[in-house]
Design an enzyme around this catalytic site. Structure first.
Site, PDB file in Angstrom:
ATOM      1  N   THR A  12       0.858  -1.184   0.000  1.00 40.82           N
ATOM      2  CA  THR A  12       0.000   0.000   0.000  1.00 40.82           C
ATOM      3  C   THR A  12       0.898   1.238   0.000  1.00 40.82           C
ATOM      4  O   THR A  12       1.638   1.474   0.963  1.00 40.82           O
ATOM      5  CB  THR A  12      -0.892  -0.018   1.265  1.00 40.82           C
ATOM      6  N   GLU A  18      -3.539  -4.687  -2.635  1.00 35.79           N
ATOM      7  CA  GLU A  18      -4.063  -5.919  -2.044  1.00 35.79           C
ATOM      8  C   GLU A  18      -5.120  -5.579  -1.001  1.00 35.79           C
ATOM      9  O   GLU A  18      -4.949  -4.639  -0.230  1.00 35.79           O
ATOM     10  CB  GLU A  18      -2.905  -6.706  -1.401  1.00 35.79           C
ATOM     11  N   ARG A  58      -7.746  -9.571   4.137  1.00 36.63           N
ATOM     12  CA  ARG A  58      -7.836  -9.259   5.573  1.00 36.63           C
ATOM     13  C   ARG A  58      -7.164 -10.384   6.336  1.00 36.63           C
ATOM     14  O   ARG A  58      -7.467 -11.556   6.098  1.00 36.63           O
ATOM     15  CB  ARG A  58      -9.310  -9.158   6.003  1.00 36.63           C
ATOM     16  N   LYS A  85      -7.123   2.097  -3.005  1.00 35.25           N
ATOM     17  CA  LYS A  85      -6.850   1.350  -1.768  1.00 35.25           C
ATOM     18  C   LYS A  85      -7.030   2.251  -0.538  1.00 35.25           C
ATOM     19  O   LYS A  85      -7.623   1.840   0.473  1.00 35.25           O
ATOM     20  CB  LYS A  85      -5.419   0.792  -1.847  1.00 35.25           C
ATOM     21  N   ASN A 108      -9.918   1.836   2.566  1.00 35.60           N
ATOM     22  CA  ASN A 108      -9.614   1.659   3.990  1.00 35.60           C
ATOM     23  C   ASN A 108     -10.074   2.848   4.822  1.00 35.60           C
ATOM     24  O   ASN A 108     -10.630   2.673   5.918  1.00 35.60           O
ATOM     25  CB  ASN A 108      -8.102   1.454   4.195  1.00 35.60           C
ATOM     26  N   LEU A 121     -20.646  -0.487  11.601  1.00 34.09           N
ATOM     27  CA  LEU A 121     -21.593   0.489  12.152  1.00 34.09           C
ATOM     28  C   LEU A 121     -22.046   0.075  13.544  1.00 34.09           C
ATOM     29  O   LEU A 121     -23.208   0.236  13.904  1.00 34.09           O
ATOM     30  CB  LEU A 121     -22.805   0.628  11.213  1.00 34.09           C
ATOM     31  N   GLY A 165      -7.729  -1.133  14.995  1.00 34.07           N
ATOM     32  CA  GLY A 165      -6.284  -1.307  15.142  1.00 34.07           C
ATOM     33  C   GLY A 165      -5.766  -2.054  13.934  1.00 34.07           C
ATOM     34  O   GLY A 165      -6.397  -2.022  12.863  1.00 34.07           O
ATOM     35  N   CYS A 217      -3.118  -2.082   9.043  1.00 37.17           N
ATOM     36  CA  CYS A 217      -3.496  -1.281   7.868  1.00 37.17           C
ATOM     37  C   CYS A 217      -4.248   0.005   8.207  1.00 37.17           C
ATOM     38  O   CYS A 217      -3.765   1.100   7.913  1.00 37.17           O
ATOM     39  CB  CYS A 217      -4.317  -2.122   6.904  1.00 37.17           C
TER      40      CYS A 217
HETATM   41  P1  NAD Z   1       5.076  -7.399   6.769  1.00 33.13           P
HETATM   42  O1  NAD Z   1       5.795  -6.407   7.584  1.00 33.13           O
HETATM   43  O2  NAD Z   1       4.356  -8.551   7.394  1.00 33.13           O
HETATM   44  O3  NAD Z   1       6.101  -8.022   5.694  1.00 33.13           O
HETATM   45  C1  NAD Z   1       7.037  -7.280   4.969  1.00 33.13           C
HETATM   46  C2  NAD Z   1       8.153  -8.238   4.530  1.00 33.13           C
HETATM   47  O4  NAD Z   1       9.012  -7.542   3.625  1.00 33.13           O
HETATM   48  C3  NAD Z   1       9.016  -8.724   5.681  1.00 33.13           C
HETATM   49  O5  NAD Z   1       9.115 -10.130   5.630  1.00 33.13           O
HETATM   50  C4  NAD Z   1      10.378  -8.075   5.425  1.00 33.13           C
HETATM   51  O6  NAD Z   1      11.493  -8.859   5.844  1.00 33.13           O
HETATM   52  C5  NAD Z   1      10.353  -7.943   3.911  1.00 33.13           C
HETATM   53  N1  NAD Z   1      11.279  -6.947   3.381  1.00 33.13           N
HETATM   54  C6  NAD Z   1      11.530  -5.692   3.840  1.00 33.13           C
HETATM   55  N2  NAD Z   1      12.437  -5.074   3.037  1.00 33.13           N
HETATM   56  C7  NAD Z   1      12.759  -5.948   2.060  1.00 33.13           C
HETATM   57  C8  NAD Z   1      13.616  -5.896   0.939  1.00 33.13           C
HETATM   58  N3  NAD Z   1      14.323  -4.810   0.667  1.00 33.13           N
HETATM   59  N4  NAD Z   1      13.708  -6.983   0.145  1.00 33.13           N
HETATM   60  C9  NAD Z   1      12.995  -8.093   0.424  1.00 33.13           C
HETATM   61  N5  NAD Z   1      12.150  -8.201   1.462  1.00 33.13           N
HETATM   62  C10 NAD Z   1      12.028  -7.145   2.274  1.00 33.13           C
HETATM   63  O7  NAD Z   1       4.063  -6.566   5.886  1.00 33.13           O
HETATM   64  P2  NAD Z   1       2.602  -6.999   5.379  1.00 33.13           P
HETATM   65  O8  NAD Z   1       1.618  -6.927   6.501  1.00 33.13           O
HETATM   66  O9  NAD Z   1       2.705  -8.227   4.569  1.00 33.13           O
HETATM   67  O10 NAD Z   1       2.254  -5.767   4.414  1.00 33.13           O
HETATM   68  C11 NAD Z   1       2.947  -5.583   3.205  1.00 33.13           C
HETATM   69  C12 NAD Z   1       2.264  -4.458   2.445  1.00 33.13           C
HETATM   70  O11 NAD Z   1       0.921  -4.853   2.105  1.00 33.13           O
HETATM   71  C13 NAD Z   1       2.126  -3.163   3.243  1.00 33.13           C
HETATM   72  O12 NAD Z   1       2.263  -2.084   2.360  1.00 33.13           O
HETATM   73  C14 NAD Z   1       0.708  -3.224   3.777  1.00 33.13           C
HETATM   74  O13 NAD Z   1       0.160  -1.942   4.006  1.00 33.13           O
HETATM   75  C15 NAD Z   1      -0.006  -3.903   2.625  1.00 33.13           C
HETATM   76  N6  NAD Z   1      -1.218  -4.633   3.022  1.00 33.13           N
HETATM   77  C16 NAD Z   1      -1.209  -5.366   4.176  1.00 33.13           C
HETATM   78  C17 NAD Z   1      -2.353  -6.095   4.521  1.00 33.13           C
HETATM   79  C18 NAD Z   1      -2.380  -6.896   5.802  1.00 33.13           C
HETATM   80  O14 NAD Z   1      -3.478  -7.285   6.224  1.00 33.13           O
HETATM   81  N7  NAD Z   1      -1.240  -7.160   6.442  1.00 33.13           N
HETATM   82  C19 NAD Z   1      -3.482  -6.079   3.692  1.00 33.13           C
HETATM   83  C20 NAD Z   1      -3.425  -5.352   2.502  1.00 33.13           C
HETATM   84  C21 NAD Z   1      -2.290  -4.630   2.176  1.00 33.13           C
END
Ligand code: NAD
Length: 447
Positions: A125, A157, A160, A210, A214, A270, A277, A280
Site C-alpha cells: 500500500t 491488495e 484481511r 486502496k 480503507n 456500524l 487497530g 493497515c
Molecule cells: P510485513 O511487515 O508482514 O512483511 C514485509 C516483509 O518484507 C518482511 O518479511 C520483510 O522482511 C520484507 N522486506 C523488507 N524489506 C525488504 C527488501 N528490501 N527486500 C525483500 N524483502 C524485504 O508486511 P505486510 O503486513 O505483509 O504488508 C505488506 C504491504 O501490504 C504493506 O504495504 C501493507 O500496508 C499492505 N497490506 C497489508 C495487509 C495486511 O493485512 N497485512 C493487507 C493489505 C495490504
C-alpha cells in the site's frame, strides 16, 4: 503460466505467493530475512494464517514454489514479473518508504545489467504518485533505462488477516494499475484464473482506490464510536436499540428478491467498539491524512477519524472506572491480544493500548491470547505487572474484571460460565456475548 517473484514474505507477500502458485504459476518468494526464509524452506510459517502452512506444503511439493534471499538477488532477472509486497509503515504519522526505496535501488541495479524486459508490480500500500514518481525515478536513475524498457504496475491488495487465503482466492475485485501496456497484459495473464471484476487504471488511481477503501471503513468505525460516546454522556439512552433502528434503514439493509432483509457486512463497521487497530487502517488513515496536509488539501474528516480512534482506549478506561469504584484493588483478566481474531498480528492492537493504560493502576493484570502472546511481548516491551497466560478459563475465578478485547470465538464460551462470573464485571468491548443472560454479573459494553 507465468514465472513470478514476490519480494517480501510477510502477511501479504507469503499469502500472495502461495495462492499464485496454487493457480499454476511458478512463484519464487524473496526476502532479506534469512531466518524466515530458512523456516519457510522447512515448511514452517513465521506468521499465523489459517490454511497457510498446508498451502505452502502443497506448493513446495508441486515444485512451482521456491524461496530466495538477497544473496542471490541476480536470480530476480529470471522472472516475467516481480511483485513487491514489502512493508510500508508510518513513522511519526508519515509514510515510511525505506523498504520500497531499497527494492527500487535493487531493481534498478539489476535491470541495468540486463537486456530482458521485466515488469515490476507494487502490491504494497503506497500513497498516490509513489509508483509513477518516487519508485520510477529511482529505478530509472539507477538503471539508466525508461519505463517501456522495463514495466511498472500497481496491484493493491485487499486481503484481511485471519481470512487472507479466502480473500486472495475469492477477491471482490482486482485492480490493475499500469504505466505501460505490456505490464497491463502481464497483470491480465497473472490473474486470468480469477473470475471477478478487474479495474484497469493508471498506477496513482490504483493507489488512491486502496486508501479510499480503507479510510472510508475507518471513518464508519470512528463515526459510530463518536455517536455512542455522545449518547453515553447524555445518559439513559439505549444505544443498542438506536443502532438497531439505524441498521434497519433499507439503505443499509435492503430487502432481497425473496423479500428477506439483508444485513451486509458493512453493518459490522456500524457498531460501537473499542476502536480500530491492526497493520493497515491506523497507518493508512495517518498516511493519506499527512499527504493531504502536505499538498494543501483539506483533511478535516480524516483528522477527526484519527482523533476519535486515538481516544477510544481512554474511553474504555472511563467506562471501566465508572463501573468499578475501586479499580486499583481489582484483578483484571484481558482476553485477546491480537488486533482481531484468527491472526497473531498485534500491530496497533487496542488490547495492547489498554494494557498500557491499565498497567500500574490495578492489583493484578493477566493477559491471554490463543496465538499472539509472543508477538505481544515483543511489541509491548517490559511491562512488569502484566502476566501472560496460555490458559484463560482457569483464570476467571481469580479475576474481578474480565475484558474481552479481541473477539476470538472461544471467548463466547463465557456465556456458559455464568456461575463462575457471579459478582464480577465482564467488559465486552466487542459485543461478543450479545443476548447473554447477565443477571448474576455486571455486563458492560460500549453501547
Ligand atoms: P510485513 O511487515 O508482514 O512483511 C514485509 C516483509 O518484507 C518482511 O518479511 C520483510 O522482511 C520484507 N522486506 C523488507 N524489506 C525488504 C527488501 N528490501 N527486500 C525483500 N524483502 C524485504 O508486511 P505486510 O503486513 O505483509 O504488508 C505488506 C504491504 O501490504 C504493506 O504495504 C501493507 O500496508 C499492505 N497490506 C497489508 C495487509 C495486511 O493485512 N497485512 C493487507 C493489505 C495490504
Amino acid at each position: 503460466m507465468m514465472n513470478l517473484a514476490v519480494i517480501g514474505t510477510g502477511y501479504v507477500g507469503l499469502v500472495s505467493g502461495v495462492c499464485l502458485a496454487s493457480k499454476g504459476h511458478k512463484v519464487t518468494c524473496f526476502d532479506i530475512n534469512e531466518i524466515n526464509i530458512g523456516k519457510l524452506d522447512q515448511g514452517i510459517c513465521h506468521i499465523y494464517e489459517d490454511g497457510l502452512e498446508d498451502l505452502l506444503a502443497s506448493s513446495k511439493k508441486n515444485i512451482n514454489f521456491r524461496l530466495l534471499t538477497d544473496k542471490n538477488e541476480k536470480k530476480l532477472l529470471d522472472f516475467d514479473a516481480i511483485i513487491v509486497a514489502v512493508g510500508t509503515p508510518t513513522i511519526n504519522g508519515n509514510s515510511d518508504l525505506s523498504q520500497i526505496k531499497s527494492v527500487a535501488h535493487m531493481m534498478g541495479r539489476l535491470i541495468k545489467s540486463s537486456q530482458k524486459y521485466i515488469s515490476i508490480i507494487i502490491k504494497s500500500t503506497v500513497l498516490p504518485g509513489t509508483t509513477d514518481t518516487f519508485f520510477k525515478n529511482i529505478v530509472e536513475a539507477e538503471s539508466g533505462k525508461r519505463v517501456g524498457e522495463f514495466g511498472l504496475g500497481m496491484n493493491p491488495e485487499f486481503l484481511r488477516e485471519g481470512n487472507a487465503i479466502e480473500d486472495f482466492q475469492y477477491p471482490d475485485r482486482i485492480v490493475f494499475g499500469f504505466e505501460d501496456k505490456k505490464t497491463l497484459e502481464i497483470l491480465r495473464l497473472i490473474y486470468e484464473p480469477w473470475d471477478c471484476e478487474k479495474i484497469e487504471v493508471n498506477t496513482r488511481s490504483a493507489e488512491m482506490l486502496k486508501y479510499v477503501n480503507n479510510a472510508l471503513l475507518a471513518t464508519l468505525i470512528s463515526t459510530i464510536n463518536e455517536y455512542s460516546n455522545i449518547a453515553r454522556s447524555i445518559e439513559n439512552i439505549d444505544f443498542k436499540k438506536v443502532m438497531r433502528g439505524v441498521h434497519l434503514d433499507n439503505r443499509w439493509s435492503p430487502i432481497d428478491d425473496c423479500g428477506q432483509k439483508v444485513f451486509p457486512k458493512v453493518i459490522d463497521y456500524l457498531k460501537p467498539g473499542c476502536g480500530y487497530g491492526g497493520s493497515c487502517f491506523p497507518k493508512d488513515v495517518l498516511a493519506i491524512s499527512a499527504l493531504a496536509k502536505e499538498i494543501g488539501s483539506s483533511s478535516n474528516i480524516l483528522s477527526a477519524v484519527i482523533e476519535v480512534n486515538n481516544r477510544q482506549p481512554e474511553v474504555m478506561m472511563e467506562i471501566l472506572n465508572k463501573a468499578s469504584d475501586d479499580i486499583k484493588n481489582k484483578r483484571v483478566l484481558m482476553l485477546g491480544l491480537a488486533f482481531k481474531p484468527d491472526t497473531d498480528d498485534v500491530r496497533e492492537s487496542v488490547s495492547l493500548k489498554l494494557l498500557k493504560l491499565l498497567s500500574g493502576k490495578v492489583d493484578n493484570l493477566v493477559a491471554h491470547d490463543p496465538i499472539a502472546i509472543d508477538n505481544a511481548i515483543l511489541e509491548l516491551g517490559q511491562l512488569d505487572d502484566v502476566h501472560f497466560s496460555t490458559e484463560w478459563k482457569n483464570k476467571i475465578e481469580d479475576s474481578d474484571i474480565i475484558i474481552i478485547c479481541t473477539n476470538w470465538n472461544e471467548y463466547s464460551e463465557l456465556a456458559a460460565m455464568k456461575d463462575l462470573l457471579k459478582g464480577k464485571i465482564v467488559f465486552d468491548t466487542r459485543s461478543l456475548l450479545s443476548g447473554i443472560d447477565v443477571s448474576d454479573f455486571q455486563y458492560l459494553t460500549v453501547n
